[in-house]
Design a protein around this motif. Structure first.
Motif, short mmCIF file in Angstrom:
data_model
loop_
_atom_site.label_atom_id
_atom_site.label_comp_id
_atom_site.label_asym_id
_atom_site.label_seq_id
_atom_site.Cartn_x
_atom_site.Cartn_y
_atom_site.Cartn_z
N CYS A 32 0.79 -1.23 0.00
CA CYS A 32 0.00 0.00 0.00
C CYS A 32 0.83 1.28 0.00
O CYS A 32 0.41 2.29 -0.58
CB CYS A 32 -0.98 0.01 1.17
SG CYS A 32 -0.22 -0.16 2.79
N PHE A 57 -4.21 -2.87 0.46
CA PHE A 57 -4.42 -2.15 1.71
C PHE A 57 -4.71 -3.15 2.83
O PHE A 57 -5.74 -3.08 3.51
CB PHE A 57 -5.55 -1.13 1.55
CG PHE A 57 -5.19 0.00 0.63
CD1 PHE A 57 -4.36 1.02 1.05
CD2 PHE A 57 -5.65 0.01 -0.68
CE1 PHE A 57 -4.00 2.06 0.19
CE2 PHE A 57 -5.31 1.04 -1.55
CZ PHE A 57 -4.48 2.06 -1.11
N LEU A 70 -4.83 4.13 4.71
CA LEU A 70 -5.52 3.96 3.43
C LEU A 70 -5.77 5.30 2.77
O LEU A 70 -5.54 5.47 1.57
CB LEU A 70 -6.83 3.19 3.63
CG LEU A 70 -7.56 2.75 2.36
CD1 LEU A 70 -8.37 1.49 2.61
CD2 LEU A 70 -8.48 3.84 1.82
N SER A 108 -2.33 6.91 1.60
CA SER A 108 -1.72 6.11 0.54
C SER A 108 -2.55 6.14 -0.74
O SER A 108 -2.00 6.23 -1.84
CB SER A 108 -1.54 4.66 1.01
OG SER A 108 -0.62 4.58 2.06
N TRP A 109 -3.88 6.05 -0.61
CA TRP A 109 -4.72 6.09 -1.80
C TRP A 109 -4.55 7.41 -2.55
O TRP A 109 -4.42 7.43 -3.77
CB TRP A 109 -6.19 5.90 -1.44
CG TRP A 109 -7.09 6.13 -2.63
CD1 TRP A 109 -7.74 7.28 -2.96
CD2 TRP A 109 -7.36 5.20 -3.68
NE1 TRP A 109 -8.42 7.12 -4.14
CE2 TRP A 109 -8.21 5.85 -4.61
CE3 TRP A 109 -6.99 3.88 -3.92
CZ2 TRP A 109 -8.68 5.23 -5.76
CZ3 TRP A 109 -7.46 3.25 -5.07
CH2 TRP A 109 -8.29 3.93 -5.97
#
Length: 274
Positions: A155, A173, A180, A183-184
């Motif tokens: 991730c 993830f 999350l 990182s997303w």
């Protein structure tokens, strides 16, 4: 952890027939460090050494007739794609093309069916390995027989990973300590791939980082859909999906869109899912 003995992972045909998945990944193909030996490891589903995995050919074709793309997954723990030299990526790509994709071989482990593409687990090793393999495989791709390339990295965004030859990346993830949300947003802003999907576990026993269907629907998907590259959700894996009451079916109405889909790993066992 061990799931109930009453739970049985559905077949490839049964999985595609649900209408839930746009893509399925057959897991896994083991590759030696020098790229000279390969073993299709589908555990209890079939034995590639005796040739009985060719029985899956008709199921692969069935899925494709339903519009489901079927991929072959390579590089999972503990069988990471640890080729010791980028020079090995070309012969590995040639093997994958001839034995699983649109090439020719007198001995194809999955029979005559032509898979739609390859999914590569990106976990350590030289970035040149992942980039080179995708580039060589894409060189075989044609308008009539396109080769779909997917990457499943950890991730945290790897600054050295070039995803420009991949059609989609689905960061995992799970099994990692990362945010999350943060990182997303970084993946969505930086990836060169055409699409990006959210990689999630389907149950608490599937992997760490499990989120309930309600959390995915109300928290994860609204964030993911803000990216113009949003391509759906990748789920690990079908066995735990079923054990958790068909988690995929619960989130599916909220996942799909004009160009989004659900991706799932199939032909896996409990041991390989942990």
């Amino acid at each position: 952890a061990v799931a109930s003995s009453e739970v049985v992972e559905s077949s490839l045909k049964e999985t595609c027939a649900t209408g839930t998945f746009g893509y399925v990944a057959i897991s896994f193909l083991d590759i030696t460090a020098d790229g000279s030996a390969f073993l299709l490891n589908l555990t209890t589903h079939c034995n590639s050494l005796t040739g009985d995995c060719t029985q899956l050919s008709s199921e692969i074709t069935y899925c494709q007739e339903l519009g489901v793309k079927v991929l072959l997954s390579i590089g999972d723990v503990p069988r990471r794609l640890n080729l010791t030299s980028a020079a090995y990526t070309q012969p590995v790509a040639e093997y994958l093309y001839n034995y699983f994709l649109g090439g020719n071989s007198s001995s194809r482990p999955l029979g005559d069916a032509v898979l739609d593409g390859i999914e590569v687990i990106v976990d350590g090793g030289s970035p040149n390995i992942y980039e080179g393999l995708a580039e060589y495989l894409k060189a075989y791709s044609t308008t009539e027989s396109p080769i779909f390339m997917a990457a499943a990295p950890q991730c945290d965004y790897p600054e050295t990973f070039n995803s420009s030859s991949y059609d989609i990346v689905w960061p995992q993830f799970y099994n990692d300590d990362c945010s999350l949300t943060t990182s997303w947003e970084e993946w969505a802003a930086k990836t060169e791939a055409i699409m990006i999907a959210v990689g999630l576990p389907t149950a608490e026993d599937a992997a760490s980082g499990y989120m309930t269907a309600n959390d995915v629907i109300t928290r994860v998907l609204p964030l993911a859909k803000t990216s113009p590259k949003y391509g759906g959700v990748m789920l690990w894996n079908r066995y735990w999906d079923i054990s958790n009451g068909n988690y995929s079916a619960e989130i599916m109405p909220y996942v799909v869109g004009q160009s989004s889909s659900i991706f799932s790993y199939i032909l896996q066992t409990v041991g390989l899912a942990l």
